[in-house]
Write a protein that holds these residues in place. Structure first.
Motif, short mmCIF file in Angstrom:
data_model
loop_
_atom_site.label_atom_id
_atom_site.label_comp_id
_atom_site.label_asym_id
_atom_site.label_seq_id
_atom_site.Cartn_x
_atom_site.Cartn_y
_atom_site.Cartn_z
N PRO A 164 -11.30 -32.85 22.99
CA PRO A 164 -12.02 -32.01 22.02
C PRO A 164 -12.63 -30.80 22.73
N LEU A 165 -12.58 -29.66 22.06
CA LEU A 165 -13.23 -28.45 22.56
C LEU A 165 -14.36 -28.06 21.60
N ASN A 166 -15.27 -27.25 22.07
CA ASN A 166 -16.38 -26.84 21.21
C ASN A 166 -15.92 -25.86 20.13
N ASP A 221 -10.90 -24.60 16.15
CA ASP A 221 -11.37 -25.05 14.83
C ASP A 221 -10.73 -26.39 14.44
N MET A 222 -10.02 -27.03 15.37
CA MET A 222 -9.25 -28.21 15.01
C MET A 222 -9.91 -29.53 15.42
N ILE A 223 -10.18 -29.70 16.72
CA ILE A 223 -10.75 -30.96 17.22
C ILE A 223 -11.97 -30.61 18.07
N ASN A 224 -13.16 -30.84 17.51
CA ASN A 224 -14.41 -30.53 18.21
C ASN A 224 -15.15 -31.76 18.71
N THR A 225 -14.95 -32.91 18.08
CA THR A 225 -15.76 -34.08 18.39
C THR A 225 -14.90 -35.27 18.79
N VAL A 226 -15.53 -36.24 19.39
CA VAL A 226 -14.85 -37.49 19.73
C VAL A 226 -14.33 -38.16 18.46
N ASP A 227 -15.11 -38.16 17.39
CA ASP A 227 -14.65 -38.75 16.14
C ASP A 227 -13.35 -38.10 15.66
N GLN A 228 -13.29 -36.77 15.70
CA GLN A 228 -12.09 -36.07 15.27
C GLN A 228 -10.90 -36.39 16.17
N ALA A 229 -11.15 -36.45 17.47
CA ALA A 229 -10.06 -36.77 18.40
C ALA A 229 -9.55 -38.19 18.17
N LEU A 230 -10.46 -39.13 17.97
CA LEU A 230 -10.05 -40.51 17.74
C LEU A 230 -9.27 -40.64 16.44
N ASP A 278 -14.76 -33.82 27.91
CA ASP A 278 -15.42 -32.81 28.73
C ASP A 278 -16.88 -32.76 28.29
N THR A 279 -17.80 -33.10 29.19
CA THR A 279 -19.20 -33.20 28.81
C THR A 279 -19.81 -31.85 28.44
N PHE A 280 -19.24 -30.74 28.91
CA PHE A 280 -19.72 -29.43 28.50
C PHE A 280 -19.50 -29.24 27.00
N HIS A 281 -18.30 -29.52 26.53
CA HIS A 281 -18.01 -29.40 25.10
C HIS A 281 -18.82 -30.43 24.31
N ALA A 282 -18.91 -31.65 24.84
CA ALA A 282 -19.64 -32.71 24.14
C ALA A 282 -21.11 -32.35 23.99
N ASN A 283 -21.68 -31.64 24.96
CA ASN A 283 -23.08 -31.24 24.88
C ASN A 283 -23.33 -30.31 23.69
N GLU A 327 -8.07 -13.19 31.21
CA GLU A 327 -7.69 -13.97 30.02
C GLU A 327 -8.52 -15.25 29.93
N LEU A 328 -8.68 -15.94 31.07
CA LEU A 328 -9.43 -17.18 31.08
C LEU A 328 -10.91 -16.94 30.81
N ALA A 329 -11.44 -15.85 31.36
CA ALA A 329 -12.86 -15.52 31.12
C ALA A 329 -13.12 -15.30 29.64
N ARG A 330 -12.20 -14.62 28.97
CA ARG A 330 -12.35 -14.42 27.52
C ARG A 330 -12.26 -15.74 26.77
N ALA A 331 -11.29 -16.57 27.13
CA ALA A 331 -11.09 -17.83 26.41
C ALA A 331 -12.28 -18.76 26.56
N ALA A 332 -12.87 -18.82 27.76
CA ALA A 332 -13.98 -19.74 28.03
C ALA A 332 -15.34 -19.06 27.92
N CYS A 333 -15.34 -17.76 27.62
CA CYS A 333 -16.59 -17.00 27.47
C CYS A 333 -17.44 -17.07 28.74
N ILE A 334 -16.82 -16.79 29.87
CA ILE A 334 -17.52 -16.76 31.16
C ILE A 334 -17.83 -15.31 31.49
N TRP A 335 -19.12 -14.95 31.43
CA TRP A 335 -19.50 -13.55 31.61
C TRP A 335 -20.39 -13.32 32.82
#
Length: 287
Positions: A155-157, A162-171, A187-192, A256-264
């Motif tokens: 799951p991603l945040n 917009d598809m799989i954000n939570t453990v429930d959705q992934a399961l 990934d605990t970052f997304h889970a947070n 490209e990766l910085a944009r995707a992960a919003c690393i500024w």
């Protein structure tokens, strides 16, 4: 006294280089000396990597390998573009073969869609995209079983998919796909961002939890943010987790990766500092 677990510490190549390539293999001894047991290779461009040499060098260093995916728009198995769906499935199948070659027990990531695909669409379109996703996941899972590999659905945040954000959705997606080679990667970052209670989500995942990317709340050095690490460790103990904890953050991301992960901004004083302090934290916390 808590139950003892056997958990290996790993670090993603994303921490050091993007895309990872043969010229970056000089990083492997550094990864070992920092205290890691596993190098997690992010397969951005497989053709840039001498896989035979990678296997040889990691064996000499006593480093294990795990593989993770990089999913742009052209690798989206739920895309409304049939060519992109095929390219995405072909990519997953190629990574399954690479996992077998390198001895990785798994291939993980947001297998279901493209990172950065965030929209409001009609329910009918969402249903169709899910159907395409499930069709391709079942093909990939069957291939994974043939090669002795497990697939980790991550799951991603909400800012990255917009598809799989939570453990429930992934399961739910895993259950609908109905194949034993499909598991959960957390990934605990997304889970947070998305979970109300990360330890509870871990307990809910139970024996379907395949892989953990143990990232801090800000993707910085593990142990320096506000994640409830002792409670996360306790939950992993309770479910008998025996996988890896992997640092996956981005020391010097591509544009490209910085944009995707919003690393500024820099996430630590230096990449080496993040890596060595992260390994020390994992060893204190999880072994």
């Amino acid at each position: 006294m808590r139950k003892q677990t056997t958990i290996q510490a790993g670090i993603s190549t994303f921490v050091y280089a993007s895309p990872f390539k043969t010229a970056d293999f000089h990083l492997l001894p550094k990864i070992k000396s920092a205290g890691y047991d596993i190098v997690e290779v992010a397969v951005e461009q497989a053709g840039l990597i001498d896989w035979d040499l990678l296997v040889s060098m990691t064996a000499d260093l006593d480093l294990d390998i795990t593989l993770s995916g990089a999913f742009g728009p052209r690798r989206d198995i739920s895309s409304d573009n049939a060519a992109f769906r095929k390219e995405g499935l072909d990519y997953i199948l190629a990574c399954i073969r690479l996992a077998e070659k390198t001895g990785s027990p798994l291939f993980g990531g947001p297998l279901y869609s493209a990172v950065g695909k965030t929209r409001i669409v009609l329910a009918e379109q969402k249903q169709q995209e899910r159907a395409w996703c499930l069709e391709n996941l079942r093909i990939a899972a069957t291939a994974a079983a043939d090669h002795g590999i497990l697939l980790g659905v991550e799951p991603l945040n909400r800012f990255e998919t917009d598809m799989i954000n939570t453990v429930d959705q992934a399961l739910a997606l895993i259950a609908e796909a109905g194949h034993p080679s499909l598991r959960l990667s957390l990934d605990t970052f997304h889970a947070n961002i998305e979970e109300k209670d990360i330890p509870a989500a871990i307990r809910k995942a139970g024996n379907l939890l395949l892989h953990v990317q143990a990232n801090e709340s800000d993707r910085g050095t593990p142990g320096t943010g506000h994640l409830p690490w002792p409670a996360i460790r306790e939950a992993l103990d309770e479910i008998g987790y025996r996988g890896a904890v992997v640092l996956e953050t981005f020391g010097e991301p591509s544009e490209e990766l910085a944009r995707a992960a919003c690393i500024w901004r820099p996430l630590a004083g230096s990449t080496d500092e993040m890596a060595t302090e992260g390994a020390a934290f994992y060893k204190r916390m999880f072994t």
